[in-house]
Design a protein around this motif. Structure first.
Motif, mmCIF file in Angstrom:
data_model
loop_
_atom_site.group_PDB
_atom_site.id
_atom_site.type_symbol
_atom_site.label_atom_id
_atom_site.label_comp_id
_atom_site.label_asym_id
_atom_site.label_seq_id
_atom_site.Cartn_x
_atom_site.Cartn_y
_atom_site.Cartn_z
ATOM 1 N N ASP A 47 0.800 -1.146 -0.021
ATOM 2 C CA ASP A 47 -0.176 -0.001 -0.166
ATOM 3 C C ASP A 47 0.816 1.253 0.061
ATOM 4 O O ASP A 47 1.964 1.218 -0.494
ATOM 5 N N SER A 48 0.243 2.353 0.479
ATOM 6 C CA SER A 48 1.026 3.735 0.453
ATOM 7 C C SER A 48 2.226 3.609 1.425
ATOM 8 O O SER A 48 3.121 4.561 1.199
ATOM 9 N N SER A 49 2.535 2.703 2.193
ATOM 10 C CA SER A 49 3.582 2.650 3.044
ATOM 11 C C SER A 49 4.843 2.500 2.275
ATOM 12 O O SER A 49 5.968 2.536 2.402
ATOM 13 N N VAL A 50 4.668 1.732 1.104
ATOM 14 C CA VAL A 50 5.727 1.207 -0.081
ATOM 15 C C VAL A 50 5.424 1.752 -1.388
ATOM 16 O O VAL A 50 6.228 1.611 -2.340
ATOM 17 N N ASP A 51 4.229 2.358 -1.797
ATOM 18 C CA ASP A 51 3.913 2.676 -3.141
ATOM 19 C C ASP A 51 5.055 3.818 -3.646
ATOM 20 O O ASP A 51 4.858 5.064 -3.043
ATOM 21 N N THR A 315 -2.919 22.328 10.510
ATOM 22 C CA THR A 315 -3.005 21.893 12.028
ATOM 23 C C THR A 315 -1.827 20.641 12.291
ATOM 24 O O THR A 315 -1.625 20.687 13.407
ATOM 25 N N GLY A 316 -1.593 19.989 11.410
ATOM 26 C CA GLY A 316 -0.436 19.092 11.340
ATOM 27 C C GLY A 316 -1.273 17.770 12.174
ATOM 28 O O GLY A 316 -0.514 16.877 12.660
ATOM 29 N N ILE A 317 -2.493 17.657 12.022
ATOM 30 C CA ILE A 317 -3.011 16.756 12.813
ATOM 31 C C ILE A 317 -4.162 15.869 11.818
ATOM 32 O O ILE A 317 -4.063 14.643 11.776
ATOM 33 N N VAL A 318 -4.691 16.479 10.718
ATOM 34 C CA VAL A 318 -5.702 15.610 9.880
ATOM 35 C C VAL A 318 -5.325 15.803 8.480
ATOM 36 O O VAL A 318 -6.113 15.037 7.819
ATOM 37 N N GLU A 319 -4.281 16.546 8.224
ATOM 38 C CA GLU A 319 -4.076 16.720 6.865
ATOM 39 C C GLU A 319 -3.385 15.627 6.109
ATOM 40 O O GLU A 319 -2.492 15.116 6.653
ATOM 41 N N ILE A 320 -3.866 15.307 4.769
ATOM 42 C CA ILE A 320 -3.204 14.154 4.082
ATOM 43 C C ILE A 320 -3.734 14.479 2.706
ATOM 44 O O ILE A 320 -4.784 15.053 2.609
ATOM 45 N N GLY A 321 -2.937 14.127 2.036
ATOM 46 C CA GLY A 321 -3.282 14.334 0.357
ATOM 47 C C GLY A 321 -3.535 15.686 0.023
ATOM 48 O O GLY A 321 -2.407 16.408 0.158
ATOM 49 N N PHE A 322 -4.414 16.018 -0.821
ATOM 50 C CA PHE A 322 -4.598 17.480 -1.079
ATOM 51 C C PHE A 322 -4.776 18.449 0.093
ATOM 52 O O PHE A 322 -4.399 19.548 -0.310
ATOM 53 N N PHE A 323 -5.200 18.000 0.958
ATOM 54 C CA PHE A 323 -5.169 18.916 2.376
ATOM 55 C C PHE A 323 -3.691 19.576 2.673
ATOM 56 O O PHE A 323 -3.701 20.320 3.660
ATOM 57 N N CYS A 324 -2.675 18.780 2.439
ATOM 58 C CA CYS A 324 -1.140 18.764 2.506
ATOM 59 C C CYS A 324 -0.892 20.158 1.611
ATOM 60 O O CYS A 324 -0.308 19.772 0.645
ATOM 61 N N TRP A 339 5.124 12.540 8.363
ATOM 62 C CA TRP A 339 4.882 13.749 7.426
ATOM 63 C C TRP A 339 3.726 14.385 7.083
ATOM 64 O O TRP A 339 3.262 15.635 7.042
ATOM 65 N N ASP A 340 2.694 13.394 6.860
ATOM 66 C CA ASP A 340 1.230 13.794 6.869
ATOM 67 C C ASP A 340 0.413 13.065 8.080
ATOM 68 O O ASP A 340 0.918 12.495 8.963
ATOM 69 N N ALA A 341 -0.692 13.251 8.015
ATOM 70 C CA ALA A 341 -1.631 12.814 9.252
ATOM 71 C C ALA A 341 -1.450 11.202 9.351
ATOM 72 O O ALA A 341 -2.156 10.648 10.457
ATOM 73 N N ILE A 342 -0.931 10.562 8.498
ATOM 74 C CA ILE A 342 -0.926 9.018 8.675
ATOM 75 C C ILE A 342 0.582 8.279 8.083
ATOM 76 O O ILE A 342 0.940 7.493 8.917
ATOM 77 N N HIS A 343 1.222 9.092 7.226
ATOM 78 C CA HIS A 343 2.587 8.423 6.733
ATOM 79 C C HIS A 343 3.811 9.230 7.481
ATOM 80 O O HIS A 343 3.830 10.439 7.802
#
Length: 365
Positions: A47-51, A315-324, A339-343
């Motif tokens: 998945d995105s951990s290695v894409d 916020t550095g809390i919920v942003e990911i993808g286009f919200f970064c 880096w983002d809210a998940i990765h």
């Protein structure tokens, strides 16, 4: 097969002790030379951990081929990696003296010559469960396998059948997937929870993992790392959802972390089972949960200052993808775990790679 060594008799030592030392030295050199280059290629699924950018070439919103992603990548360009730079799989490849950047299979700028030493089939947003990949219209795991079969055919055309199958047999396979099945699917949508308890769903995913690994084995793979999932309850987005609105920072979601640990245990048992069944199979379980958990609990010990907020976004809390957005990011991502809210950041990916290379994957070097 090792060729016999022929040494002129004039070079023979006069004493048995000296001769033994020479034999030992020659044996050491031979073992070292045969160990070097034992892995001719790194092949990645997940998945995105290695894409490394496959989603750039499919019709999905699950992309990161825009700023600020890739800000710290060589050349400062977005590549489709959900990171400011390189992924753990890139660092693992480099550690095996292979390319420091693993190319995505769907990128037409690369050829089979590039893929012969490293290739990435991963797709951000996918999971073991086909229903997970359907959510964002990304590449399901069965399709990643289909691309791998196509790759084998191309490799045979490039290297010849005998050499290609040797590459397939000796390559190191990295599988990193599973988090989306929980955070994007089970805990968000009603479908799977209405059919499975969380434990039943874990078993369902492990059965799929078993089928995936068995198919890789059937196709010729013999060195596989099945990586567990990280403490998913501690990613910034999970912390935020575990807090009080409007997104005041909460503590880690320990229930989700427990599910991650239980799932990892099931994966480990699967690895042990399949390893017992086949003597010619080097299947290992990649445990990254504990090292990640250690960083979260003691970030300063690993050179990090910030473990709660991510680098990108307002916020550095919920942003990911286009919200970064590229206008709101931290100045030094190396001080951030996320880096983002998940990765993870590139620096955190390097920590993870160093750990697994020197533990689980050390037997393959």
């Amino acid at each position: 097969m090792l060729m016999p060594l022929f040494i002129p008799s004039t070079l023979f030592p006069s004493t048995m002790a000296s001769w033994s030392l020479v034999c030992l030295s020659l044996l050491t050199l031979l073992l070292h030379s045969t160990a070097a280059g034992r892995v001719p290629a790194i092949i990645v699924f997940g998945d995105s951990s290695v894409d490394s950018g496959n989603n750039n070439f499919i019709n999905t919103i699950a992309r990161s081929n825009y700023e600020p992603y890739g800000r710290d990548f060589d050349g400062g360009r977005p590549t489709g990696r959900f990171c400011n730079g390189r992924l753990a799989s890139d660092y693992i490849s480099q550690a095996f003296n292979l390319p420091s950047v693993l190319p995505p299979y769907l990128d037409p700028t690369y050829t089979i010559k590039d893929f012969a030493v490293g290739v990435n089939f991963a797709s951000a947003g996918t999971g073991y469960d086909n229903a997970t990949s359907n959510i964002l219209g990304v590449i399901p795991m069965w399709k990643e396998l289909e691309y791998f079969r196509e790759y084998i055919s191309k490799l045979k055309g490039y290297q010849g059948e005998v050499k290609a199958m040797e590459t397939i047999r000796e390559a190191l396979y990295l599988i990193s997937v599973g988090t989306n099945d929980f955070l994007e699917n089970y805990y968000v949508l009603p479908g799977r929870p209405s059919s499975y308890t969380v434990e039943e769903y874990q078993n369902f995913l492990v059965d799929i993992a078993e089928g995936f690994v068995n198919e890789l084995y059937r196709l010729g793979a013999r060195k596989i790392d099945l990586t567990g999932i990280l403490p998913m309850g501690c990613v910034p987005l999970e912390r935020a959802m575990n807090g009080q609105l409007p997104f005041s920072m909460g503590i880690c979601n320990e229930e989700h972390n427990r599910v991650a640990r239980d799932f990892n245990t099931k994966l480990q048992l699967l690895v042990e089972k399949l390893s017992r069944e086949r003597s010619d199979f080097s299947l290992v379980y990649g445990d990254l949960y504990d090292i990640f958990d250690g960083v979260i609990k003691s970030p300063v010990a690993y050179g990090f200052d910030e473990v709660i907020n991510s680098c990108c976004g307002d916020t550095g809390i919920v942003e990911i993808g286009f919200f970064c957005t590229k206008y709101v990011t931290c100045s030094n991502a190396d001080k951030y775990v996320f880096w983002d809210a998940i990765h993870p950041t590139q620096r955190m990916n390097q920590v993870l790679a160093n750990y697994i290379v020197n533990t689980t994957l050390a037997r393959f070097r």
